[in-house]
Motif scaffolding. Structure first.
Motif, PDB file in Angstrom:
ATOM      1  N   GLU A 355      58.917  63.296  78.180  1.00 19.63           N
ATOM      2  CA  GLU A 355      57.614  63.521  77.551  1.00 19.63           C
ATOM      3  C   GLU A 355      57.769  64.292  76.242  1.00 19.63           C
ATOM      4  O   GLU A 355      57.086  64.016  75.257  1.00 19.63           O
ATOM      5  N   SER A 356      58.669  65.239  76.224  1.00 15.06           N
ATOM      6  CA  SER A 356      58.882  66.057  75.036  1.00 15.06           C
ATOM      7  C   SER A 356      59.537  65.271  73.906  1.00 15.06           C
ATOM      8  O   SER A 356      59.454  65.668  72.742  1.00 15.06           O
ATOM      9  N   ALA A 357      60.189  64.142  74.246  1.00 13.55           N
ATOM     10  CA  ALA A 357      60.855  63.345  73.218  1.00 13.55           C
ATOM     11  C   ALA A 357      59.876  62.644  72.298  1.00 13.55           C
ATOM     12  O   ALA A 357      60.232  62.230  71.192  1.00 13.55           O
ATOM     13  N   GLY A 358      58.622  62.483  72.741  1.00 11.81           N
ATOM     14  CA  GLY A 358      57.615  61.872  71.890  1.00 11.81           C
ATOM     15  C   GLY A 358      57.861  60.397  71.650  1.00 11.81           C
ATOM     16  O   GLY A 358      58.538  59.706  72.416  1.00 11.81           O
ATOM     17  N   GLY A 359      57.319  59.913  70.532  1.00 10.42           N
ATOM     18  CA  GLY A 359      57.391  58.495  70.213  1.00 10.42           C
ATOM     19  C   GLY A 359      58.795  57.969  70.033  1.00 10.42           C
ATOM     20  O   GLY A 359      59.067  56.794  70.315  1.00 10.42           O
ATOM     21  N   SER A 360      59.708  58.825  69.594  1.00 13.28           N
ATOM     22  CA  SER A 360      61.080  58.351  69.357  1.00 13.28           C
ATOM     23  C   SER A 360      61.764  57.924  70.646  1.00 13.28           C
ATOM     24  O   SER A 360      62.732  57.163  70.614  1.00 13.28           O
ATOM     25  N   GLY A 361      61.265  58.387  71.783  1.00 14.20           N
ATOM     26  CA  GLY A 361      61.908  58.073  73.052  1.00 14.20           C
ATOM     27  C   GLY A 361      61.563  56.707  73.609  1.00 14.20           C
ATOM     28  O   GLY A 361      62.165  56.267  74.585  1.00 14.20           O
ATOM     29  N   VAL A 362      60.593  56.016  73.003  1.00 10.89           N
ATOM     30  CA  VAL A 362      60.159  54.740  73.574  1.00 10.89           C
ATOM     31  C   VAL A 362      61.027  53.574  73.116  1.00 10.89           C
ATOM     32  O   VAL A 362      60.952  52.483  73.686  1.00 10.89           O
ATOM     33  N   TYR A 363      61.849  53.774  72.102  1.00  4.68           N
ATOM     34  CA  TYR A 363      62.700  52.690  71.629  1.00  4.68           C
ATOM     35  C   TYR A 363      63.837  52.442  72.620  1.00  4.68           C
ATOM     36  O   TYR A 363      64.430  53.376  73.165  1.00  4.68           O
ATOM     37  N   LEU A 364      64.167  51.179  72.833  1.00  6.24           N
ATOM     38  CA  LEU A 364      65.273  50.845  73.721  1.00  6.24           C
ATOM     39  C   LEU A 364      66.605  51.319  73.166  1.00  6.24           C
ATOM     40  O   LEU A 364      67.591  51.417  73.898  1.00  6.24           O
ATOM     41  N   SER A 365      66.643  51.618  71.885  1.00  4.95           N
ATOM     42  CA  SER A 365      67.859  52.150  71.273  1.00  4.95           C
ATOM     43  C   SER A 365      68.020  53.647  71.517  1.00  4.95           C
ATOM     44  O   SER A 365      69.073  54.216  71.210  1.00  4.95           O
ATOM     45  N   ALA A 366      66.997  54.278  72.066  1.00  4.30           N
ATOM     46  CA  ALA A 366      67.050  55.722  72.324  1.00  4.30           C
ATOM     47  C   ALA A 366      67.780  55.984  73.635  1.00  4.30           C
ATOM     48  O   ALA A 366      67.332  55.517  74.691  1.00  4.30           O
ATOM     49  N   PRO A 367      68.886  56.708  73.626  1.00  5.59           N
ATOM     50  CA  PRO A 367      69.653  56.930  74.861  1.00  5.59           C
ATOM     51  C   PRO A 367      68.843  57.588  75.976  1.00  5.59           C
ATOM     52  O   PRO A 367      69.061  57.294  77.156  1.00  5.59           O
ATOM     53  N   LEU A 368      67.899  58.476  75.620  1.00  7.30           N
ATOM     54  CA  LEU A 368      67.186  59.220  76.651  1.00  7.30           C
ATOM     55  C   LEU A 368      66.379  58.311  77.565  1.00  7.30           C
ATOM     56  O   LEU A 368      66.253  58.584  78.773  1.00  7.30           O
ATOM     57  N   GLN A 369      65.854  57.216  77.013  1.00 10.77           N
ATOM     58  CA  GLN A 369      65.018  56.348  77.855  1.00 10.77           C
ATOM     59  C   GLN A 369      65.833  55.714  78.982  1.00 10.77           C
ATOM     60  O   GLN A 369      65.294  55.454  80.055  1.00 10.77           O
ATOM     61  N   ARG A 370      67.118  55.462  78.766  1.00  7.89           N
ATOM     62  CA  ARG A 370      67.937  54.885  79.848  1.00  7.89           C
ATOM     63  C   ARG A 370      68.134  55.909  80.963  1.00  7.89           C
ATOM     64  O   ARG A 370      68.030  55.572  82.151  1.00  7.89           O
ATOM     65  N   TRP A 371      68.418  57.158  80.588  1.00  7.96           N
ATOM     66  CA  TRP A 371      68.559  58.198  81.609  1.00  7.96           C
ATOM     67  C   TRP A 371      67.258  58.352  82.395  1.00  7.96           C
ATOM     68  O   TRP A 371      67.267  58.516  83.624  1.00  7.96           O
ATOM     69  N   TRP A 372      66.144  58.313  81.681  1.00 14.57           N
ATOM     70  CA  TRP A 372      64.827  58.452  82.309  1.00 14.57           C
ATOM     71  C   TRP A 372      64.582  57.331  83.311  1.00 14.57           C
ATOM     72  O   TRP A 372      64.149  57.567  84.451  1.00 14.57           O
ATOM     73  N   ARG A 373      64.871  56.093  82.915  1.00 17.45           N
ATOM     74  CA  ARG A 373      64.697  54.954  83.820  1.00 17.45           C
ATOM     75  C   ARG A 373      65.630  55.056  85.022  1.00 17.45           C
ATOM     76  O   ARG A 373      65.250  54.784  86.167  1.00 17.45           O
ATOM     77  N   ASP A 374      66.874  55.467  84.779  1.00 18.65           N
ATOM     78  CA  ASP A 374      67.856  55.540  85.860  1.00 18.65           C
ATOM     79  C   ASP A 374      67.510  56.621  86.873  1.00 18.65           C
ATOM     80  O   ASP A 374      67.624  56.410  88.091  1.00 18.65           O
ATOM     81  N   VAL A 375      67.094  57.788  86.394  1.00 17.33           N
ATOM     82  CA  VAL A 375      66.738  58.873  87.317  1.00 17.33           C
ATOM     83  C   VAL A 375      65.551  58.469  88.176  1.00 17.33           C
ATOM     84  O   VAL A 375      65.541  58.677  89.402  1.00 17.33           O
ATOM     85  N   ASN A 376      64.528  57.879  87.561  1.00 16.09           N
ATOM     86  CA  ASN A 376      63.343  57.497  88.329  1.00 16.09           C
ATOM     87  C   ASN A 376      63.657  56.403  89.341  1.00 16.09           C
ATOM     88  O   ASN A 376      63.114  56.391  90.449  1.00 16.09           O
ATOM     89  N   THR A 377      64.542  55.490  88.988  1.00 15.47           N
ATOM     90  CA  THR A 377      64.935  54.443  89.931  1.00 15.47           C
ATOM     91  C   THR A 377      65.758  55.017  91.082  1.00 15.47           C
ATOM     92  O   THR A 377      65.514  54.713  92.255  1.00 15.47           O
ATOM     93  N   ALA A 378      66.721  55.863  90.763  1.00  8.37           N
ATOM     94  CA  ALA A 378      67.564  56.454  91.806  1.00  8.37           C
ATOM     95  C   ALA A 378      66.741  57.302  92.772  1.00  8.37           C
ATOM     96  O   ALA A 378      66.947  57.262  93.990  1.00  8.37           O
ATOM     97  N   ALA A 379      65.799  58.052  92.227  1.00  7.28           N
ATOM     98  CA  ALA A 379      64.990  58.937  93.071  1.00  7.28           C
ATOM     99  C   ALA A 379      64.000  58.160  93.936  1.00  7.28           C
ATOM    100  O   ALA A 379      63.362  58.747  94.820  1.00  7.28           O
TER     101      ALA A 379
END
Length: 414
Positions: A355-379
């Motif tokens: 959430e703190s990453a803002g708009g820059s985090g929504v791009y598929l090129s942004a590394p943080l979005q992959r971690w975010w997707r992976d954590v939510n899937t694993a959990a």
């Protein structure tokens, strides 16, 4: 120990992976591989499976043998080391960490089967084992000498593309009408893989569906869940010490949760790096206005440290349990509570960072979005479902059982 097995060397050939002498040696082996695993993270996600190169490196390093018995050439270092190794791998690539934990953890489960079944599996020192604990479709039937399974099916078989064996759970109805749950070892060659793993996260785990059209499972390759759950499984007597006499439901999710911890660690590292770059380009006044992002960073770091400690403590308690230890229902419920609590707290921490990453985090090129997707899937794994684990713990600690009137009173802890 039965005299049917002459020596460890009978199951381990010259191409066998190395035996790791200690936790430190295992972690050092991971550290040598992390850069390559991280470099292949995008490929892993794109291919929807862990690259063969990565599997080969992990095998050659001896890392799949962390909880494999010494009898079969394993390191037998315990679940705490497995948790730390999986966390380190997942901090480079969550999908790789998940598959690693699944396949490495199943060597412990195979060590609970009969001696004959263990000898079959571990005859190949590089054998890997996938699993579906609840295999649906048609149930297995008892036949002479074992079981016949026709038309079984199930989803989420992580790491199946790299496995030679699969553990399948099913319910067998006996001639007298009684039913019992069994866990069965089936060669992967007897299964059909359905390429349907198109997921929002953990894309690289290859957690595909599988189908068993018609397979015979000999008696020696089957074990009752009741025996696994009681610590009295057939194979436990082959191995000294208490590690292989633990009830499977007390420890098996410990081979999964390191993926959540590692992915959260990866997310935090990426957030720190991105925040450092952004703040470095700002004036002192502008930096001061970014205090909320730093608060989120601190909160996430504290959650990560706390949850890691909680889980490692449970793993160490299991590893150090003296032979003959029987964990109480409250002990088991508390461990399940801790697993689910840790996974959901880490999920929440990573969500805060995203959430703190803002708009820059929504791009598929942004590394943080992959971690975010992976954590939510694993959990989202059933073992980490807080609604289930919290209620089970509440019942155990208060003595309220599922059937009204069967409570035994509250379990009081000093």
């Amino acid at each position: 120990m039965s005299g049917n097995i002459d020596t460890v060397d009978a199951a381990v050939d010259e191409a066998a992976p190395p035996i790791l002498a200690s936790r430190e040696e295992a972690l050092a082996a991971v550290e040598r591989l992390r850069e390559g695993i991280a470099a292949r993270a995008e490929q892993t996600e794109r291919d929807r499976m862990v690259p063969e190169e990565t599997i080969r490196e992990l095998t050659d390093a001896g890392l799949f043998g962390i909880v494999t018995p010494r009898l079969w050439g394993g390191s037998e270092l315990g679940f705490a080391t497995l948790l730390e190794v999986q966390t380190a791998i997942a901090s480079a690539c969550a999908s790789t960490g998940w598959v690693y934990g699944v396949l490495a953890g199943h060597t412990w489960l195979v060590a609970l089967f009969s001696e004959e079944a263990q000898a079959e599996v571990f005859a190949d020192a590089r054998a890997r084992i996938a699993s579906l604990i609840r295999f649906g479709g048609q149930p297995p039937e008892r036949v002479e000498g074992g079981f016949r399974w026709r038309g079984g099916s199930g989803r989420f078989c992580s790491g199946i593309d790299h496995s030679q064996w699969v553990l399948l759970g099913g319910t067998v109805t006996e001639d007298d009408g009684t039913s019992e749950q069994w866990y069965m070892l089936v060669p992967a060659s007897e299964l059909e893989i359905i390429d349907d793993w198109h997921s929002v996260g953990l894309k690289g785990t290859g957690s595909k569906s599988i189908v068993i059209k018609d397979a015979f499972i000999p008696e020696h390759r089957a074990v009752r869940f009741a025996d696994l759950g009681s610590g009295r499984a057939p194979g436990s007597e082959l191995h000294p010490g208490g590690l292989y006499r633990l009830a499977y439901d007390s420890v098996w999710p410990l081979s999964l949760v390191g993926a959540v911890v590692g992915a959260a660690r990866g997310a935090l590292a990426e957030f720190i790096a991105a925040t450092s770059r952004r703040l470095a380009s700002l004036s002192s006044l502008q930096q001061a206005s970014n205090g909320p992002a730093l608060v989120r960073l601190a909160n996430a770091a504290a959650q990560l440290d706390a949850m890691s400690s909680l889980l490692l403590n449970d793993a160490r308690v299991a590893d150090s349990a003296p032979e003959g230890t029987v964990f109480s229902p409250l002990d088991r419920a508390q461990r399940s509570r801790n697993l689910a609590f840790a996974a959901q707290q880490l999920r929440a921490a990573v969500n805060e960072l995203y959430e703190s990453a803002g708009g820059s985090g929504v791009y598929l090129s942004a590394p943080l979005q992959r971690w975010w997707r992976d954590v939510n899937t694993a959990a989202s794994h059933v073992a980490f479902t807080w609604d289930l684990a919290s209620v089970a713990y509440g019942r155990a600690v208060t003595g309220v059982n599922a059937v009204a009137g069967t409570g035994t009173g509250p379990a009081v802890r000093a």
